[in-house]
Design a protein around this motif. Structure first.
Motif, PDB file in Angstrom:
ATOM      1  N   PRO A 115      46.894  42.687  41.539  1.00 46.26           N
ATOM      2  CA  PRO A 115      45.741  41.793  41.345  1.00 46.26           C
ATOM      3  C   PRO A 115      45.107  41.291  42.635  1.00 46.26           C
ATOM      4  O   PRO A 115      43.936  40.914  42.629  1.00 46.26           O
ATOM      5  CB  PRO A 115      46.306  40.624  40.547  1.00 46.26           C
ATOM      6  CG  PRO A 115      47.751  40.849  40.386  1.00 46.26           C
ATOM      7  CD  PRO A 115      48.113  42.163  40.964  1.00 46.26           C
ATOM      8  N   ILE A 116      45.828  41.309  43.748  1.00 44.86           N
ATOM      9  CA  ILE A 116      45.238  40.785  44.988  1.00 44.86           C
ATOM     10  C   ILE A 116      44.045  41.621  45.428  1.00 44.86           C
ATOM     11  O   ILE A 116      43.095  41.110  46.005  1.00 44.86           O
ATOM     12  CB  ILE A 116      46.294  40.674  46.120  1.00 44.86           C
ATOM     13  CG1 ILE A 116      45.750  39.792  47.244  1.00 44.86           C
ATOM     14  CG2 ILE A 116      46.671  42.044  46.653  1.00 44.86           C
ATOM     15  CD1 ILE A 116      46.772  39.332  48.234  1.00 44.86           C
ATOM     16  N   TYR A 117      44.036  42.922  45.126  1.00 40.73           N
ATOM     17  CA  TYR A 117      42.911  43.771  45.513  1.00 40.73           C
ATOM     18  C   TYR A 117      41.664  43.443  44.704  1.00 40.73           C
ATOM     19  O   TYR A 117      40.560  43.802  45.089  1.00 40.73           O
ATOM     20  CB  TYR A 117      43.278  45.245  45.371  1.00 40.73           C
ATOM     21  CG  TYR A 117      44.365  45.665  46.335  1.00 40.73           C
ATOM     22  CD1 TYR A 117      44.140  45.702  47.702  1.00 40.73           C
ATOM     23  CD2 TYR A 117      45.627  46.003  45.867  1.00 40.73           C
ATOM     24  CE1 TYR A 117      45.131  46.067  48.590  1.00 40.73           C
ATOM     25  CE2 TYR A 117      46.637  46.379  46.746  1.00 40.73           C
ATOM     26  CZ  TYR A 117      46.384  46.401  48.102  1.00 40.73           C
ATOM     27  OH  TYR A 117      47.371  46.756  48.976  1.00 40.73           O
ATOM     28  N   ALA A 118      41.839  42.772  43.564  1.00 45.80           N
ATOM     29  CA  ALA A 118      40.695  42.324  42.757  1.00 45.80           C
ATOM     30  C   ALA A 118      40.301  40.903  43.118  1.00 45.80           C
ATOM     31  O   ALA A 118      39.393  40.334  42.527  1.00 45.80           O
ATOM     32  CB  ALA A 118      41.042  42.415  41.274  1.00 45.80           C
ATOM     33  N   GLY A 119      41.013  40.300  44.078  1.00 47.38           N
ATOM     34  CA  GLY A 119      40.708  38.949  44.500  1.00 47.38           C
ATOM     35  C   GLY A 119      41.394  37.879  43.669  1.00 47.38           C
ATOM     36  O   GLY A 119      40.999  36.724  43.695  1.00 47.38           O
ATOM     37  N   ALA A 120      42.442  38.263  42.931  1.00 45.70           N
ATOM     38  CA  ALA A 120      43.140  37.305  42.078  1.00 45.70           C
ATOM     39  C   ALA A 120      44.517  36.994  42.647  1.00 45.70           C
ATOM     40  O   ALA A 120      45.132  37.831  43.291  1.00 45.70           O
ATOM     41  CB  ALA A 120      43.285  37.862  40.665  1.00 45.70           C
ATOM     42  N   TYR A 121      44.982  35.791  42.379  1.00 42.70           N
ATOM     43  CA  TYR A 121      46.339  35.401  42.769  1.00 42.70           C
ATOM     44  C   TYR A 121      47.211  35.464  41.534  1.00 42.70           C
ATOM     45  O   TYR A 121      46.848  34.965  40.475  1.00 42.70           O
ATOM     46  CB  TYR A 121      46.343  33.971  43.332  1.00 42.70           C
ATOM     47  CG  TYR A 121      47.735  33.472  43.624  1.00 42.70           C
ATOM     48  CD1 TYR A 121      48.376  33.810  44.805  1.00 42.70           C
ATOM     49  CD2 TYR A 121      48.412  32.679  42.708  1.00 42.70           C
ATOM     50  CE1 TYR A 121      49.658  33.360  45.071  1.00 42.70           C
ATOM     51  CE2 TYR A 121      49.692  32.219  42.967  1.00 42.70           C
ATOM     52  CZ  TYR A 121      50.303  32.570  44.152  1.00 42.70           C
ATOM     53  OH  TYR A 121      51.568  32.134  44.414  1.00 42.70           O
ATOM     54  N   ALA A 122      48.363  36.099  41.664  1.00 44.61           N
ATOM     55  CA  ALA A 122      49.299  36.181  40.534  1.00 44.61           C
ATOM     56  C   ALA A 122      50.709  36.013  41.080  1.00 44.61           C
ATOM     57  O   ALA A 122      51.030  36.491  42.166  1.00 44.61           O
ATOM     58  CB  ALA A 122      49.175  37.508  39.822  1.00 44.61           C
ATOM     59  N   PHE A 123      51.541  35.328  40.314  1.00 37.27           N
ATOM     60  CA  PHE A 123      52.931  35.133  40.704  1.00 37.27           C
ATOM     61  C   PHE A 123      53.803  35.353  39.484  1.00 37.27           C
ATOM     62  O   PHE A 123      53.458  34.935  38.383  1.00 37.27           O
ATOM     63  CB  PHE A 123      53.170  33.726  41.252  1.00 37.27           C
ATOM     64  CG  PHE A 123      54.621  33.455  41.539  1.00 37.27           C
ATOM     65  CD1 PHE A 123      55.223  33.993  42.650  1.00 37.27           C
ATOM     66  CD2 PHE A 123      55.374  32.670  40.680  1.00 37.27           C
ATOM     67  CE1 PHE A 123      56.556  33.751  42.917  1.00 37.27           C
ATOM     68  CE2 PHE A 123      56.711  32.423  40.931  1.00 37.27           C
ATOM     69  CZ  PHE A 123      57.310  32.967  42.054  1.00 37.27           C
TER      70      PHE A 123
END
Length: 131
Positions: A115-123
């Motif tokens: 998801p970071i490549y889409a500009g999202a933060y996920a944990f």
């Protein structure tokens, strides 16, 4: 009695530290490691890697995926063309060293689904789907 109290204190400390990590993740500030193509800057920031070669390699993976519409086909194309992708090698001498190698399927899959490549933060892990 002393042993029981010590175990209780340890479990309380462990629970507090886990909760602190979860709180930091909820705020979007928890970055244990960052994906290739990004670097940590400051305490709670992640920015694109300043290395143009790394950014172009990641962009190439996404452009080929737009054309081929298959992770497997992108992987096979990269291997066939002999295109190497960056990978991070963490060592004690140098915190973060970039190495270039032929991609394996999991590398391409990780790039295209992170998801970071889409500009999202996920944990964490996605929640299990209930039947």
């Amino acid at each position: 009695m002393k042993g029981t109290m010590s175990e209780l204190e340890l479990s309380i400390l462990r629970a507090r530290s886990i909760e602190a990590l979860k709180q930091k993740a909820r705020r979007g500030e928890l970055f244990l490691t960052v994906a290739i193509g990004y670097v940590k800057s400051g305490r709670n920031r992640v920015e694109k890697d300043p290395d143009l070669r790394i950014r172009e390699a990641i962009d190439l993976v996404f452009r080929r995926f737009d054309e081929l519409q298959s992770i497997r086909q992108v992987h096979l194309w990269l291997r066939r063309e002999g295109i190497m992708l960056p990978a991070v090698n963490y060592t004690r001498a140098a915190d973060r060293a970039i190495v270039w190698k032929l991609p394996v399927y999991n590398t391409v899959h990780h790039i295209l689904t992170n998801p970071i490549y889409a500009g999202a933060y996920a944990f964490g892990r996605p929640a299990a789907k209930s039947p």
